[in-house]
Enzyme design. Structure first.
Site, PDB file in Angstrom:
ATOM      1  CB  CYS A   1       8.161 122.093  15.222  1.00  0.00           C
ATOM      2  SG  CYS A   1       8.914 123.295  13.986  1.00  0.00           S
TER       3      CYS A   1
ATOM      4  CG  ASN B   1     -27.585 121.427  25.350  1.00  0.00           C
ATOM      5  OD1 ASN B   1     -27.348 121.634  24.358  1.00  0.00           O
ATOM      6  ND2 ASN B   1     -27.652 121.562  26.452  1.00  0.00           N
TER       7      ASN B   1
ATOM      8  CB  CYS C   1       9.295 128.733  15.134  1.00  0.00           C
ATOM      9  SG  CYS C   1       8.012 126.816  13.937  1.00  0.00           S
TER      10      CYS C   1
ATOM     11  CB  VAL D   1     -11.663 121.702  17.828  1.00  0.00           C
ATOM     12  CG1 VAL D   1     -11.891 122.589  18.655  1.00  0.00           C
ATOM     13  CG2 VAL D   1     -11.683 120.315  18.184  1.00  0.00           C
ATOM     14  CG  ASP D   2     -16.743 118.813  14.721  1.00  0.00           C
ATOM     15  OD1 ASP D   2     -16.406 119.702  13.801  1.00  0.00           O
ATOM     16  OD2 ASP D   2     -17.033 118.297  15.255  1.00  0.00           O
TER      17      ASP D   2
ATOM     18  CB  CYS E   1     -28.898 120.464  17.194  1.00  0.00           C
ATOM     19  SG  CYS E   1     -28.736 120.432  18.863  1.00  0.00           S
TER      20      CYS E   1
ATOM     21  CG  HIS F   1     -13.223 126.515  22.514  1.00  0.00           C
ATOM     22  ND1 HIS F   1     -13.749 125.965  22.503  1.00  0.00           N
ATOM     23  CD2 HIS F   1     -12.606 127.354  22.943  1.00  0.00           C
ATOM     24  CE1 HIS F   1     -14.044 126.688  23.463  1.00  0.00           C
ATOM     25  NE2 HIS F   1     -13.466 127.456  23.988  1.00  0.00           N
TER      26      HIS F   1
ATOM     27  CB  CYS G   1      12.302 125.193  14.894  1.00  0.00           C
ATOM     28  SG  CYS G   1      10.872 125.485  16.443  1.00  0.00           S
TER      29      CYS G   1
ATOM     30  CB  CYS H   1       6.022 124.669  16.281  1.00  0.00           C
ATOM     31  SG  CYS H   1       7.553 125.113  17.293  1.00  0.00           S
TER      32      CYS H   1
HETATM   33 ZN   LIG Z   1       8.835 125.177  16.135  1.00  0.00          ZN
END
Ligand SMILES: [Zn+2]
Length: 297
Positions: free
Chosen positions: A196, A262, A148, A121-122, A280, A137, A199, A145
């Site tokens: 948020c 791996n 919304c 996720v980087d 790797c 991911h 909202c 949010c």
């Molecule tokens: Zn929101």
């Protein structure tokens, strides 16, 4: 592509092989399969200073990460999550790509990559120049949010967290995976979490938490690329999480060979055509050199 063509490269005994032989085998695999479906995991980013969750046997190195159910259902869990994230992000947000990311970007420039599906996720594959990337991911540099669906940059969340919690800025801690940090024994009840700005809804990093499903359209898009590919190359993943493992199973079902680079066991070891148990970045760089040197195309 026929199954006969694959049968010539069946080789599952590379444990005792030299790195030179490994580079040759990996280069041959890449050369034989012009369109690779590449799946990457945490092992790609450890060289960028982002720790891995798992040990060599695929088990947890540390307490498993927060689940969606705990995050949504418990305010204290959210406070704890964002307090750890406030501290962890300062280094995670500055992580730079390493040789593994560079090698995979080079592989794409050579036209050998159908798609790169990453469990990380980087965003470091994109930083290194890979363009055709699916973030299975999600991305930690984005906040979503839950009410919304507004998406905002993680940097803005960082500034809001810092403004609301000035006392926490002096803290430092051991880095943990995914921009998390180990901060044990603190009272998270005093930590304030922004809502948020649009909202007032609950904010969550735009990543798939444990206990959360990967969005179906993302899985389907990846599946289409897998169907188009000649083979699958797993880099730096133990495939212990089903969302990644399912693609190795699907590749095997479609009769497409699967190779993995791996350190340590993977959940798909019994499905692999080729296994390279090496670091790797070195394994990929050596294979690229071998491809260039031998002019295998
Ligand atoms: Zn929101």
């Amino acid at each position: 592509m026929s199954a006969q063509r694959y049968s010539t490269i069946l080789d599952t005994t590379t444990l005792e092989g030299s790195s030179f032989a490994d580079a040759g085998r990996l280069a041959e695999f890449i050369a034989r399969h012009p369109r690779l479906f590449v799946l990457t995991g945490a092992g790609c980013s450890t060289g960028s200073g982002i720790p891995d969750y798992r040990d060599m046997d695929g088990g947890w190195k540390r307490r498993p990460p927060v689940t969606l159910q705990a995050f949504v259902g418990d305010a204290k869990t959210r406070s704890r999550y964002w307090a750890r994230s406030l501290v962890g992000w300062r280094r995670f947000g500055r992580a730079q790509p390493n040789g593994t990311h560079a090698a995979l970007a080079a592989l794409e420039r050579e036209g050998r990559v159908e798609v790169l599906l990453t469990q990380n996720v980087d965003g470091l594959h994109q930083s290194a120049g890979s363009r055709n990337v699916i973030d299975l991911h999600g991305r930690l540099d984005t906040v979503r949010c839950l009410a919304c669906e507004a998406r905002t940059p993680r940097e803005a969340m960082q500034r809001a967290l810092e403004a609301l919690n000035p006392d926490w800025l002096a803290l430092d801690a051991l880095d943990a995976p995914d921009g998390d940090a180990d901060l044990e024994g603190l009272d998270f009840a005093s930590f304030r979490v922004p809502a948020c700005a649009t909202c007032g809804g609950m904010l969550k990093p735009d990543v798939v938490f444990f206990g959360e499903n990967v969005p179906r359209d993302r899985v389907e898009r990846a599946g289409t690329h897998l169907a188009n590919a000649d083979a699958m190359l797993v880099v730096g993943s133990s495939l212990m999480v089903f969302s990644g493992y399912r693609f190795a199973r699907e590749a095997a079902r479609l009769g497409k060979p699967v190779a993995a680079v791996n350190l340590g066991r993977t959940r798909a070891d019994d499905l692999l055509t080729l296994k390279i148990e090496s670091e790797c970045a070195t394994a990929l760089a050596d294979a690229l050199d071998s491809l260039a040197g031998n002019a295998i195309a």
